[in-house]
Write a protein that holds these residues in place. Sequence first.
Motif, mmCIF file in Angstrom:
data_model
loop_
_atom_site.group_PDB
_atom_site.id
_atom_site.type_symbol
_atom_site.label_atom_id
_atom_site.label_comp_id
_atom_site.label_asym_id
_atom_site.label_seq_id
_atom_site.Cartn_x
_atom_site.Cartn_y
_atom_site.Cartn_z
ATOM 1 N N ARG A 3 8.767 10.609 8.838
ATOM 2 C CA ARG A 3 8.341 9.511 7.957
ATOM 3 C C ARG A 3 7.872 8.324 8.791
ATOM 4 O O ARG A 3 6.845 7.707 8.485
ATOM 5 C CB ARG A 3 9.472 9.101 7.018
ATOM 6 C CG ARG A 3 9.051 7.976 6.079
ATOM 7 C CD ARG A 3 9.875 7.891 4.815
ATOM 8 N NE ARG A 3 9.755 9.121 4.063
ATOM 9 C CZ ARG A 3 10.797 9.882 3.709
ATOM 10 N NH1 ARG A 3 12.016 9.526 3.980
ATOM 11 N NH2 ARG A 3 10.607 10.995 3.040
ATOM 12 N N LEU A 4 8.598 7.978 9.844
ATOM 13 C CA LEU A 4 8.182 6.860 10.699
ATOM 14 C C LEU A 4 6.821 7.120 11.321
ATOM 15 O O LEU A 4 5.976 6.223 11.386
ATOM 16 C CB LEU A 4 9.221 6.620 11.801
ATOM 17 C CG LEU A 4 10.470 5.871 11.401
ATOM 18 C CD1 LEU A 4 11.428 5.756 12.592
ATOM 19 C CD2 LEU A 4 10.144 4.486 10.878
ATOM 20 N N THR A 5 6.590 8.350 11.761
ATOM 21 C CA THR A 5 5.300 8.703 12.345
ATOM 22 C C THR A 5 4.188 8.543 11.323
ATOM 23 O O THR A 5 3.135 7.965 11.616
ATOM 24 C CB THR A 5 5.328 10.144 12.888
ATOM 25 O OG1 THR A 5 6.341 10.217 13.902
ATOM 26 C CG2 THR A 5 3.996 10.542 13.490
ATOM 27 N N ARG A 6 4.416 9.027 10.091
ATOM 28 C CA ARG A 6 3.401 8.889 9.039
ATOM 29 C C ARG A 6 3.161 7.417 8.710
ATOM 30 O O ARG A 6 2.022 6.990 8.501
ATOM 31 C CB ARG A 6 3.813 9.667 7.787
ATOM 32 C CG ARG A 6 3.663 11.171 7.915
ATOM 33 C CD ARG A 6 3.811 11.881 6.593
ATOM 34 N NE ARG A 6 5.104 11.701 5.980
ATOM 35 C CZ ARG A 6 6.190 12.464 6.194
ATOM 36 N NH1 ARG A 6 6.111 13.478 7.046
ATOM 37 N NH2 ARG A 6 7.321 12.231 5.572
ATOM 38 N N LEU A 7 4.234 6.637 8.651
ATOM 39 C CA LEU A 7 4.090 5.207 8.355
ATOM 40 C C LEU A 7 3.281 4.504 9.435
ATOM 41 O O LEU A 7 2.400 3.693 9.149
ATOM 42 C CB LEU A 7 5.458 4.534 8.209
ATOM 43 C CG LEU A 7 6.271 4.901 6.971
ATOM 44 C CD1 LEU A 7 7.658 4.283 7.049
ATOM 45 C CD2 LEU A 7 5.568 4.468 5.700
ATOM 46 N N GLU A 8 3.559 4.824 10.697
ATOM 47 C CA GLU A 8 2.813 4.216 11.802
ATOM 48 C C GLU A 8 1.326 4.538 11.707
ATOM 49 O O GLU A 8 0.488 3.679 11.938
ATOM 50 C CB GLU A 8 3.370 4.691 13.140
ATOM 51 C CG GLU A 8 4.697 4.100 13.497
ATOM 52 C CD GLU A 8 5.298 4.682 14.771
ATOM 53 O OE1 GLU A 8 4.697 5.594 15.369
ATOM 54 O OE2 GLU A 8 6.367 4.203 15.170
ATOM 55 N N HIS A 9 1.000 5.776 11.387
ATOM 56 C CA HIS A 9 -0.397 6.187 11.329
ATOM 57 C C HIS A 9 -1.128 5.606 10.121
ATOM 58 O O HIS A 9 -2.354 5.520 10.118
ATOM 59 C CB HIS A 9 -0.512 7.720 11.344
ATOM 60 C CG HIS A 9 -0.206 8.305 12.674
ATOM 61 N ND1 HIS A 9 0.899 9.079 12.905
ATOM 62 C CD2 HIS A 9 -0.840 8.192 13.866
ATOM 63 C CE1 HIS A 9 0.932 9.428 14.175
ATOM 64 N NE2 HIS A 9 -0.108 8.911 14.779
ATOM 65 N N LYS A 26 0.846 -1.200 0.000
ATOM 66 C CA LYS A 26 0.000 0.000 0.000
ATOM 67 C C LYS A 26 0.881 1.250 0.000
ATOM 68 O O LYS A 26 1.743 1.412 0.869
ATOM 69 C CB LYS A 26 -0.892 -0.013 1.245
ATOM 70 C CG LYS A 26 -1.735 1.234 1.424
ATOM 71 C CD LYS A 26 -2.462 1.189 2.760
ATOM 72 C CE LYS A 26 -3.090 2.539 3.040
ATOM 73 N NZ LYS A 26 -3.502 2.666 4.434
ATOM 74 N N VAL A 27 0.672 2.151 -0.979
ATOM 75 C CA VAL A 27 1.428 3.404 -1.020
ATOM 76 C C VAL A 27 0.979 4.271 0.150
ATOM 77 O O VAL A 27 -0.211 4.563 0.305
ATOM 78 C CB VAL A 27 1.229 4.153 -2.358
ATOM 79 C CG1 VAL A 27 1.925 5.507 -2.323
ATOM 80 C CG2 VAL A 27 1.760 3.318 -3.519
ATOM 81 N N VAL A 28 1.942 4.652 0.989
ATOM 82 C CA VAL A 28 1.630 5.455 2.168
ATOM 83 C C VAL A 28 2.159 6.881 2.068
ATOM 84 O O VAL A 28 1.764 7.745 2.850
ATOM 85 C CB VAL A 28 2.163 4.780 3.457
ATOM 86 C CG1 VAL A 28 1.453 3.455 3.698
ATOM 87 C CG2 VAL A 28 3.663 4.574 3.398
ATOM 88 N N GLU A 29 3.033 7.114 1.081
ATOM 89 C CA GLU A 29 3.609 8.445 0.943
ATOM 90 C C GLU A 29 4.290 8.547 -0.423
ATOM 91 O O GLU A 29 4.812 7.569 -0.942
ATOM 92 C CB GLU A 29 4.647 8.667 2.049
ATOM 93 C CG GLU A 29 5.308 10.004 2.038
ATOM 94 C CD GLU A 29 6.302 10.200 3.186
ATOM 95 O OE1 GLU A 29 6.748 11.336 3.347
ATOM 96 O OE2 GLU A 29 6.636 9.231 3.890
ATOM 97 N N THR A 30 4.252 9.740 -0.987
ATOM 98 C CA THR A 30 5.024 10.044 -2.190
ATOM 99 C C THR A 30 5.993 11.150 -1.830
ATOM 100 O O THR A 30 5.588 12.175 -1.280
ATOM 101 C CB THR A 30 4.109 10.492 -3.350
ATOM 102 O OG1 THR A 30 3.214 9.418 -3.670
ATOM 103 C CG2 THR A 30 4.934 10.847 -4.580
ATOM 104 N N ILE A 31 7.284 10.915 -2.093
ATOM 105 C CA ILE A 31 8.292 11.927 -1.789
ATOM 106 C C ILE A 31 8.854 12.469 -3.098
ATOM 107 O O ILE A 31 8.825 11.794 -4.116
ATOM 108 C CB ILE A 31 9.389 11.386 -0.849
ATOM 109 C CG1 ILE A 31 10.042 10.128 -1.414
ATOM 110 C CG2 ILE A 31 8.810 11.106 0.525
ATOM 111 C CD1 ILE A 31 11.174 9.601 -0.561
ATOM 112 N N LYS A 32 9.344 13.705 -3.043
ATOM 113 C CA LYS A 32 9.682 14.428 -4.268
ATOM 114 C C LYS A 32 11.114 14.943 -4.258
ATOM 115 O O LYS A 32 11.837 14.798 -3.271
ATOM 116 C CB LYS A 32 8.716 15.596 -4.431
ATOM 117 C CG LYS A 32 7.273 15.117 -4.494
ATOM 118 C CD LYS A 32 6.288 16.252 -4.580
ATOM 119 C CE LYS A 32 4.911 15.629 -4.504
ATOM 120 N NZ LYS A 32 3.885 16.244 -5.161
#
Length: 122
Positions: free
Chosen positions: A114-120, A51-57
Amino acid sequence: MLEPAKTIAIFQKQSDPKIFSTGEIIFEEGQSGDVMYGILEGEVDISVNGKVVETIKTGEVFGVGALVGIGNRTYTAIAKIDCKLAFIDKKRFLFAVQETPMFALEVMKTYSERLTRLEHSL
């Protein structure tokens, strides 16, 4: 605080960036890693369990866990569009941290966020 543009500047000194085409896997969750990446051009999808959880640029860094004691990659990184990525190994990372302490703080901040966003997202 060091801005992302200054953080990525540490990577821009590299003479041989890696090119990844759209959809190409940069690394997979569970793989061991020995480099971190900085996005010189493009976008990268970060996914966990498919599952895509974030897109970084452009201007962002990723994969730092491999250099700070996390044994295996905790997510999969896939080129969302064509990308040019610079990379640094542990030796260059430690040199950058020693020469530019604000680089270390910016990388830790990015990693923590990033870890916080991944956890959520799980």
